[in-house]
Scaffold this active site. Structure first.
Site, PDB file in Angstrom:
ATOM      1  N   ARG A   1      18.912  19.991 -23.238  1.00  0.00           N
ATOM      2  CA  ARG A   1      17.423  19.366 -23.403  1.00  0.00           C
ATOM      3  C   ARG A   1      16.932  20.099 -23.506  1.00  0.00           C
ATOM      4  O   ARG A   1      15.870  20.815 -24.224  1.00  0.00           O
ATOM      5  CB  ARG A   1      17.486  18.399 -23.195  1.00  0.00           C
ATOM      6  CG  ARG A   1      17.995  16.820 -23.289  1.00  0.00           C
ATOM      7  CD  ARG A   1      17.427  15.422 -22.749  1.00  0.00           C
ATOM      8  NE  ARG A   1      16.088  15.364 -23.542  1.00  0.00           N
ATOM      9  CZ  ARG A   1      14.576  15.400 -22.641  1.00  0.00           C
ATOM     10  NH1 ARG A   1      15.524  15.244 -21.353  1.00  0.00           N
ATOM     11  NH2 ARG A   1      13.213  15.583 -22.620  1.00  0.00           N
TER      12      ARG A   1
ATOM     13  N   ILE B   1       1.555   5.106 -23.292  1.00  0.00           N
ATOM     14  CA  ILE B   1       1.171   5.411 -24.316  1.00  0.00           C
ATOM     15  C   ILE B   1       0.118   4.704 -24.706  1.00  0.00           C
ATOM     16  O   ILE B   1      -0.541   5.455 -25.897  1.00  0.00           O
ATOM     17  CB  ILE B   1       2.605   5.622 -25.679  1.00  0.00           C
ATOM     18  CG1 ILE B   1       2.572   4.143 -26.076  1.00  0.00           C
ATOM     19  CG2 ILE B   1       3.746   6.559 -25.421  1.00  0.00           C
ATOM     20  CD1 ILE B   1       3.074   3.919 -27.589  1.00  0.00           C
ATOM     21  N   ASP B   2      -0.308   4.800 -23.804  1.00  0.00           N
ATOM     22  CA  ASP B   2      -2.042   3.879 -23.925  1.00  0.00           C
ATOM     23  C   ASP B   2      -2.974   5.205 -24.447  1.00  0.00           C
ATOM     24  O   ASP B   2      -3.363   4.576 -24.833  1.00  0.00           O
ATOM     25  CB  ASP B   2      -2.120   3.040 -22.857  1.00  0.00           C
ATOM     26  CG  ASP B   2      -2.250   3.689 -21.320  1.00  0.00           C
ATOM     27  OD1 ASP B   2      -1.507   4.357 -21.108  1.00  0.00           O
ATOM     28  OD2 ASP B   2      -3.321   4.319 -21.007  1.00  0.00           O
TER      29      ASP B   2
ATOM     30  N   ASP C   1       7.035  19.286 -13.126  1.00  0.00           N
ATOM     31  CA  ASP C   1       8.346  19.303 -14.098  1.00  0.00           C
ATOM     32  C   ASP C   1       8.507  20.312 -12.717  1.00  0.00           C
ATOM     33  O   ASP C   1       9.611  20.928 -13.557  1.00  0.00           O
ATOM     34  CB  ASP C   1       7.972  20.128 -14.931  1.00  0.00           C
ATOM     35  CG  ASP C   1       7.971  18.864 -16.872  1.00  0.00           C
ATOM     36  OD1 ASP C   1       8.352  17.808 -16.225  1.00  0.00           O
ATOM     37  OD2 ASP C   1       7.861  19.158 -17.830  1.00  0.00           O
TER      38      ASP C   1
ATOM     39  N   CYS D   1      14.154  11.009 -20.573  1.00  0.00           N
ATOM     40  CA  CYS D   1      14.278  11.566 -19.187  1.00  0.00           C
ATOM     41  C   CYS D   1      13.753   9.801 -18.801  1.00  0.00           C
ATOM     42  O   CYS D   1      12.514   9.377 -18.712  1.00  0.00           O
ATOM     43  CB  CYS D   1      13.635  12.393 -18.114  1.00  0.00           C
ATOM     44  SG  CYS D   1      14.443  14.431 -19.109  1.00  0.00           S
TER      45      CYS D   1
ATOM     46  N   LYS E   1      10.175  25.140 -24.751  1.00  0.00           N
ATOM     47  CA  LYS E   1      10.173  23.610 -24.974  1.00  0.00           C
ATOM     48  C   LYS E   1       9.003  23.260 -25.223  1.00  0.00           C
ATOM     49  O   LYS E   1       8.875  22.029 -26.764  1.00  0.00           O
ATOM     50  CB  LYS E   1      11.141  22.733 -24.561  1.00  0.00           C
ATOM     51  CG  LYS E   1      11.676  21.126 -25.487  1.00  0.00           C
ATOM     52  CD  LYS E   1      12.298  21.054 -23.920  1.00  0.00           C
ATOM     53  CE  LYS E   1      11.268  20.592 -22.993  1.00  0.00           C
ATOM     54  NZ  LYS E   1      11.374  19.150 -22.799  1.00  0.00           N
ATOM     55  N   ASN E   2       8.506  22.720 -24.763  1.00  0.00           N
ATOM     56  CA  ASN E   2       7.340  21.939 -25.274  1.00  0.00           C
ATOM     57  C   ASN E   2       6.283  21.869 -26.027  1.00  0.00           C
ATOM     58  O   ASN E   2       5.385  21.096 -26.075  1.00  0.00           O
ATOM     59  CB  ASN E   2       6.368  21.822 -23.878  1.00  0.00           C
ATOM     60  CG  ASN E   2       7.782  21.105 -22.152  1.00  0.00           C
ATOM     61  OD1 ASN E   2       8.201  19.716 -22.722  1.00  0.00           O
ATOM     62  ND2 ASN E   2       7.056  21.057 -21.469  1.00  0.00           N
TER      63      ASN E   2
ATOM     64  N   ARG F   1       5.910   5.853 -19.034  1.00  0.00           N
ATOM     65  CA  ARG F   1       5.409   7.357 -18.957  1.00  0.00           C
ATOM     66  C   ARG F   1       4.486   6.103 -20.466  1.00  0.00           C
ATOM     67  O   ARG F   1       4.497   6.018 -21.938  1.00  0.00           O
ATOM     68  CB  ARG F   1       5.900   8.210 -19.623  1.00  0.00           C
ATOM     69  CG  ARG F   1       5.596   8.632 -18.493  1.00  0.00           C
ATOM     70  CD  ARG F   1       7.001  10.392 -19.048  1.00  0.00           C
ATOM     71  NE  ARG F   1       7.778  10.717 -19.483  1.00  0.00           N
ATOM     72  CZ  ARG F   1       8.466  11.091 -20.095  1.00  0.00           C
ATOM     73  NH1 ARG F   1       8.421  12.427 -20.065  1.00  0.00           N
ATOM     74  NH2 ARG F   1      10.323  11.608 -20.614  1.00  0.00           N
TER      75      ARG F   1
END
Length: 426
Positions: A400, A124-125, A308, A117, A22-23, A122
């Site tokens: 998902r 996004i900088d 994960d 999730c 998926k990733n 998390r």
């Protein structure tokens, strides 16, 4: 809302296949839809809600997609929309991947902050920092990220943040840099297998990326990228989940379609805990010839132990003798599943980013709730090892990232039933 009813204890035995990653699919599909000039064909694509969500995002931008079995066809269009609105991206954090490619292809982008999730903030900088290094002007206003650049220009940058390399930022900046003028060097790049798979896909499209799989990526900009065909790598986290499930049920399972190189730290920690792994060219046989022992685990970016897999190893260690510790260094608030495992009879104490697990002799079935994708996976695995019935709610999290999880597990000995509970969350 659907639920999974897991009856245990059961012992898993047989062969279980691993689906496509998926990733890897998500950024590759973005690159194919936005950066390519012609049709791309992606094989080994899992049928997941995240994939369906991303297809909706890409189609909203003007691309055309079609999924036939495990093959995804992507037709980019010349007149892409530059805006990815909240309604499209709110369900999935990976929607942020459209930001860099849109700026590179169209010179501007307007992308809503994405969802995903509930495992803590998390930021996004690093995504923004990387695009700014390439010459983009980026502003954040009213929940949207606005970026524009008449042209992107290659440069050198260091892309590691407070908690190490960022997979998302590495992918986003790498995609943007493929069409930048000149050469871009990303130091402190993420090295996860799916980042390398994206780089290989981009090279097949005509990009010129060096240093794949290392902490330093060198991207020589090109004028355009073409469509191509690509087979997505297998999902290392799904494979690791099945390996942990085999061990927690004291089973004998051959996990098919994975390589040891994709899961170095997971393999090491499972072996340290007492799990036997017999690797060959096609996959790995997982058995538990001796009682499990407590171990210490710290999550960090690849090639260290992946965040994960943190929930899944926690479930396994609940039934290991002695005391184990897990230190989470990647995400905050990623121990929500600990409370649900305690409902099943586990003995887990939390102290900030550290979990202390005192092994117990058995778990008992209970009603539990998945808080995120990997939390859902560990609750299913724990349910297979527990005495009695475990009812897992909010299974949309599982869907998902796991393709037909209960069907795959039922084929090798699990007893899992998917039901619809109209009373859920009323």
């Amino acid at each position: 809302m659907e639920q999974l009813i897991v009856n245990g204890p059961t012992r898993l035995e047989g062969t279980i296949p691993v689906s496509g990653c998926k990733n890897a699919v998500l950024p590759i599909a973005v690159a194919a839809a936005i950066l390519g000039d012609s049709v791309s064909v992606l094989r080994n694509v899992p049928d997941l809600t995240d994939v369906a969500t991303l297809r909706a995002v890409l189609e909203g931008l003007g691309a055309a997609t079609k999924l036939k079995g495990s093959t995804l066809y992507i037709q980019p269009v010349n007149h892409l929309e530059y805006e990815a609105p909240y309604e499209l991206v709110r369900k999935m954090r990976a929607s942020i991947y459209v930001l860099g490619p849109l700026v590179a292809k169209l010179g501007r982008a307007k992308v809503s902050f994405p969802g995903g999730c509930a495992i803590g903030p998390r930021p996004i900088d690093l995504h923004i920092r990387g695009l700014e290094h390439l010459g983009a002007q980026v502003q954040v206003q009213q929940g949207y990220i606005y970026a524009q650049a008449p042209r992107l220009v290659g440069t050198e940058m260091y892309l590691t943040g407070q908690y190490g390399p960022s997979v998302g930022a590495t992918a986003n900046v790498m995609m943007a840099a493929t069409l930048a003028e000149g050469t871009t060097v990303i130091r402190g790049a993420a090295r996860e297998p799916h980042v390398s798979d994206l780089a290989r896909f981009l090279n097949a499209m005509g990009a010129n990326i060096e240093g794949i799989g290392t902490p330093m990526l060198t991207i020589h900009g090109v004028k355009h990228l073409r469509g191509t065909e690509h087979t997505v790598i297998s999902d290392d986290i799904e494979a690791g989940t099945f390996m942990a499930a085999a061990a927690i049920t004291k089973g004998d399972v051959y996990v098919k379609g994975i390589t040891a190189a994709q899961l170095p730290a997971v393999s090491d920690k499972l072996t340290e805990a007492g799990v036997a792994l017999d690797w060959d060219d096609g996959g790995v046989r997982v058995t538990t010839p001796r009682p499990l022992s407590g171990i210490d685990v710290t999550t960090s970016p690849f090639p260290e132990f992946p965040t994960d897999m943190q929930a899944q190893i926690m479930g396994l260690l609940c039934l290991a003798s002695g005391t184990s510790t897990i230190t989470e260094k990647v995400h905050t608030d990623r121990f929500i599943h600990a409370a649900e495992l305690n409902r099943m009879g586990a003995n887990i104490a939390l102290d900030g980013r550290r979990a202390v697990i005192h092994g117990v002799s058995s778990l008992s079935g209970a009603p539990v709730m998945a808080s995120d994708l990997r939390a859902g996976a560990v609750l299913v695995a724990a349910g297979m090892a527990a005495m009695g019935e475990t009812v897992v709610s909010r299974v949309y999290h599982i869907d998902r990232g796991y393709e037909s999880m209960e069907k795959k597990l039922n084929r090798i000995g699990a007893n899992i039933l998917r039901v619809n509970d109209s009373w859920e969350e009323m």
